[in-house]
Design a protein around this motif. Structure first.
Motif, PDB file in Angstrom:
ATOM      1  N   UNK A 313      14.900  39.236  26.752  1.00  0.00           N
ATOM      2  CA  UNK A 313      15.683  40.253  26.064  1.00  0.00           C
ATOM      3  C   UNK A 313      16.384  41.220  26.992  1.00  0.00           C
ATOM      4  N   UNK A 314      16.251  41.010  28.296  1.00  0.00           N
ATOM      5  CA  UNK A 314      16.943  41.879  29.246  1.00  0.00           C
ATOM      6  C   UNK A 314      18.424  41.567  29.281  1.00  0.00           C
ATOM      7  N   UNK A 315      19.246  42.600  29.396  1.00  0.00           N
ATOM      8  CA  UNK A 315      20.702  42.437  29.430  1.00  0.00           C
ATOM      9  C   UNK A 315      21.195  42.802  30.819  1.00  0.00           C
ATOM     10  N   UNK A 316      21.885  41.862  31.473  1.00  0.00           N
ATOM     11  CA  UNK A 316      22.275  42.017  32.863  1.00  0.00           C
ATOM     12  C   UNK A 316      23.795  41.907  33.025  1.00  0.00           C
ATOM     13  N   UNK A 317      24.357  42.565  34.042  1.00  0.00           N
ATOM     14  CA  UNK A 317      25.779  42.375  34.349  1.00  0.00           C
ATOM     15  C   UNK A 317      25.994  41.102  35.152  1.00  0.00           C
ATOM     16  N   UNK A 318      27.029  40.351  34.810  1.00  0.00           N
ATOM     17  CA  UNK A 318      27.390  39.118  35.508  1.00  0.00           C
ATOM     18  C   UNK A 318      28.828  39.273  35.981  1.00  0.00           C
ATOM     19  N   UNK A 319      29.019  39.314  37.294  1.00  0.00           N
ATOM     20  CA  UNK A 319      30.358  39.512  37.848  1.00  0.00           C
ATOM     21  C   UNK A 319      31.111  38.189  37.829  1.00  0.00           C
ATOM     22  N   UNK A 320      32.216  38.168  37.111  1.00  0.00           N
ATOM     23  CA  UNK A 320      33.021  36.957  37.025  1.00  0.00           C
ATOM     24  C   UNK A 320      33.928  36.890  38.256  1.00  0.00           C
ATOM     25  N   UNK A 321      33.641  35.965  39.153  1.00  0.00           N
ATOM     26  CA  UNK A 321      34.375  35.869  40.414  1.00  0.00           C
ATOM     27  C   UNK A 321      35.587  34.963  40.324  1.00  0.00           C
ATOM     28  N   UNK A 322      35.644  34.125  39.275  1.00  0.00           N
ATOM     29  CA  UNK A 322      36.765  33.196  39.146  1.00  0.00           C
ATOM     30  C   UNK A 322      37.927  33.852  38.415  1.00  0.00           C
ATOM     31  N   UNK A 323      38.347  35.029  38.888  1.00  0.00           N
ATOM     32  CA  UNK A 323      39.367  35.794  38.158  1.00  0.00           C
ATOM     33  C   UNK A 323      40.685  35.053  38.040  1.00  0.00           C
ATOM     34  N   UNK A 324      41.023  34.275  39.040  1.00  0.00           N
ATOM     35  CA  UNK A 324      42.305  33.575  38.997  1.00  0.00           C
ATOM     36  C   UNK A 324      42.369  32.515  37.923  1.00  0.00           C
ATOM     37  N   UNK A 325      41.208  32.084  37.422  1.00  0.00           N
ATOM     38  CA  UNK A 325      41.182  31.030  36.414  1.00  0.00           C
ATOM     39  C   UNK A 325      41.413  31.571  35.004  1.00  0.00           C
ATOM     40  N   UNK A 326      41.353  32.872  34.845  1.00  0.00           N
ATOM     41  CA  UNK A 326      41.497  33.454  33.516  1.00  0.00           C
ATOM     42  C   UNK A 326      42.932  33.882  33.249  1.00  0.00           C
ATOM     43  N   UNK A 327      43.357  33.726  32.010  1.00  0.00           N
ATOM     44  CA  UNK A 327      44.696  34.163  31.600  1.00  0.00           C
ATOM     45  C   UNK A 327      44.550  35.223  30.518  1.00  0.00           C
ATOM     46  N   UNK A 328      45.341  36.272  30.659  1.00  0.00           N
ATOM     47  CA  UNK A 328      45.262  37.404  29.742  1.00  0.00           C
ATOM     48  C   UNK A 328      46.432  37.372  28.772  1.00  0.00           C
ATOM     49  N   UNK A 329      46.206  37.882  27.596  1.00  0.00           N
ATOM     50  CA  UNK A 329      47.282  37.975  26.610  1.00  0.00           C
ATOM     51  C   UNK A 329      48.366  38.917  27.118  1.00  0.00           C
ATOM     52  N   UNK A 330      49.572  38.698  26.658  1.00  0.00           N
ATOM     53  CA  UNK A 330      50.731  39.403  27.205  1.00  0.00           C
ATOM     54  C   UNK A 330      50.608  40.923  27.109  1.00  0.00           C
ATOM     55  N   UNK A 331      49.987  41.421  26.036  1.00  0.00           N
ATOM     56  CA  UNK A 331      49.890  42.873  25.858  1.00  0.00           C
ATOM     57  C   UNK A 331      48.986  43.529  26.883  1.00  0.00           C
ATOM     58  N   UNK A 332      48.116  42.749  27.548  1.00  0.00           N
ATOM     59  CA  UNK A 332      47.207  43.310  28.546  1.00  0.00           C
ATOM     60  C   UNK A 332      47.429  42.713  29.935  1.00  0.00           C
ATOM     61  N   UNK A 333      48.471  41.917  30.090  1.00  0.00           N
ATOM     62  CA  UNK A 333      48.705  41.229  31.361  1.00  0.00           C
ATOM     63  C   UNK A 333      49.043  42.218  32.474  1.00  0.00           C
ATOM     64  N   UNK A 334      49.723  43.301  32.135  1.00  0.00           N
ATOM     65  CA  UNK A 334      50.096  44.286  33.167  1.00  0.00           C
ATOM     66  C   UNK A 334      48.857  44.937  33.763  1.00  0.00           C
ATOM     67  N   UNK A 335      47.912  45.323  32.925  1.00  0.00           N
ATOM     68  CA  UNK A 335      46.668  45.921  33.419  1.00  0.00           C
ATOM     69  C   UNK A 335      45.912  44.922  34.282  1.00  0.00           C
ATOM     70  N   UNK A 336      45.820  43.703  33.823  1.00  0.00           N
ATOM     71  CA  UNK A 336      45.103  42.680  34.575  1.00  0.00           C
ATOM     72  C   UNK A 336      45.746  42.430  35.922  1.00  0.00           C
ATOM     73  N   UNK A 337      47.074  42.414  35.959  1.00  0.00           N
ATOM     74  CA  UNK A 337      47.771  42.160  37.214  1.00  0.00           C
ATOM     75  C   UNK A 337      47.617  43.265  38.225  1.00  0.00           C
ATOM     76  N   UNK A 338      47.682  44.495  37.771  1.00  0.00           N
ATOM     77  CA  UNK A 338      47.564  45.637  38.676  1.00  0.00           C
ATOM     78  C   UNK A 338      46.210  45.642  39.365  1.00  0.00           C
ATOM     79  N   UNK A 339      45.173  45.260  38.657  1.00  0.00           N
ATOM     80  CA  UNK A 339      43.826  45.314  39.211  1.00  0.00           C
ATOM     81  C   UNK A 339      43.312  43.951  39.644  1.00  0.00           C
ATOM     82  N   UNK A 340      44.212  42.963  39.753  1.00  0.00           N
ATOM     83  CA  UNK A 340      43.837  41.664  40.274  1.00  0.00           C
ATOM     84  C   UNK A 340      42.824  40.918  39.418  1.00  0.00           C
ATOM     85  N   UNK A 341      42.933  41.048  38.111  1.00  0.00           N
ATOM     86  CA  UNK A 341      41.970  40.415  37.220  1.00  0.00           C
ATOM     87  C   UNK A 341      42.454  39.081  36.648  1.00  0.00           C
ATOM     88  N   UNK A 342      43.500  38.537  37.220  1.00  0.00           N
ATOM     89  CA  UNK A 342      43.949  37.236  36.736  1.00  0.00           C
ATOM     90  C   UNK A 342      45.377  37.275  36.264  1.00  0.00           C
TER      91      UNK A 342
END
Length: 342
Positions: A313-342
């Motif tokens: 039942x423990x809840x842990x943070x998992x850092x997603x390192x494969x950021x380049x593999x993810x695609x963001x919806x257009x309305x949030x793509x600018x935020x993702x791009x500025x911070x290198x999130x894909x």
């Protein structure tokens, strides 16, 4: 107080009395401030005499850096006024009011409780009154007023630059409760500086109520002794989006919690709101049944962080390192791009 702290304070007083101050302070450009502090000598003898007085304005020229704690204290009045703000001091109530860039901070020396734009907050470290001068940890200037504080340990120089006054600021408020052998200490974020004052108020009220409900529910769960602690933080804060995280323990088991707010749309968002269907499938494939649509936050250093649940039942943070593999919806793509999130 550590010996290194004492050495810094005594040395500050000594150079003032001798008139050989190795300190300079200047405005290098509009809303930028530089301070240089002489090195603290390895050995300092003598202490200020009891009842000795010093000029407040002179003492306020001296920032203090403690090597053993890697902590920088800044003279509140001179720094605030140098950056274009103001500080008022009420002698009877011992209350300081700091006004800068549309933010109003009230605090009391030696106390963690304060207010930011009228909201109750808890300072991680109280302001300190040292030789008649009020000091504050440099981190608070960054968090509450958006000032960029740069410390150069080699040159012993502090550089302060003002940020975007339209950027929101984040603080925290600590809530505590106890019932029998059970107790909780939960932090809740406090956000100021949003364009819509009504939305800002309702958001802060909702966050506080959520933590109160969480704490009350914990106290009423069982009669067994236990503790529930959550520290709150905000790594990702822009004019358009804010990502909260809570990290701590519940009865000894790791416990994390998150919330993500689209400030433009004034609504909470999930991963499915941000990512394309293909990206969600990649996350589901990697995390299996532990994947949660609402369990994530954005970090300016680690990118996308997902929450996972273990068999206990423990809840842990998992850092997603494969950021380049993810695609963001257009309305949030600018935020993702500025911070290198894909």
């Amino acid at each position: 107080m550590s010996m290194k702290k004492l050495a810094a304070i005594v040395f500050a007083g000594a150079i003032l009395m001798a008139g050989a101050m190795g300190i300079s302070m200047k405005l290098t450009q509009q809303r930028e401030l530089e301070m240089e502090v002489a090195d603290v000598p390895k050995t300092v003898t003598g202490q200020p005499e009891t009842g000795e007085t010093r000029t407040l304005g002179s003492m306020e020229n001296i920032p203090l850096y403690y090597d053993d704690e890697k902590k920088l204290l800044l003279p509140l009045r001179n720094v605030t006024e140098g950056l274009g703000g103001s500080v008022t001091w009420e002698r009877e109530s011992r209350k300081a009011t700091v006004s800068c860039f549309g933010r109003v901070l009230t605090l009391f020396p030696g106390e963690e409780a304060g207010t930011l734009n009228g909201y109750e907050i808890t300072l991680p470290e109280p302001a300190e009154m040292i030789n008649g001068c009020l000091y504050i940890d440099s981190g608070r200037l960054s968090e509450y007023f958006g000032a960029d504080v740069i410390w150069n340990n080699e040159s012993r120089q502090v550089t302060l630059k003002t940020g975007d006054p339209a950027m929101p600021s984040a603080a925290v408020r600590c809530m505590e409760g106890k019932k029998g052998g059970r107790a909780y200490m939960l932090e809740t974020p406090v956000i100021v500086g949003l364009n819509d004052a009504n939305f800002e108020k309702s958001l802060n009220e909702a966050l506080a109520e959520e933590m109160r409900t969480l704490g009350a529910g914990y106290l009423d769960t069982t009669d067994a002794d236990g503790t529930f602690r959550l520290d709150a933080g905000t790594d990702f804060l822009t004019k358009d989006f804010i990502s909260f995280w809570w990290n701590g323990e519940k009865d000894g088991v790791p416990f994390c919690r998150t919330k993500n707010i689209d400030l433009k749309g004034q609504k909470e968002v999930s991963l499915s709101d941000l990512l394309t269907a293909g990206s969600l499938e990649k996350i589901k494939s990697a995390l299996g049944d532990s994947w949660q649509n609402g369990g994530f936050y954005l970090s300016d250093t680690e990118g996308l962080v997902l929450l996972t649940e273990d068999e206990n039942g423990g809840i842990h943070p998992y850092i997603w390192t494969e950021t380049g593999e993810l695609r963001w919806k257009s309305s949030f793509r600018e935020i993702a791009g500025v911070y290198g999130l894909g």
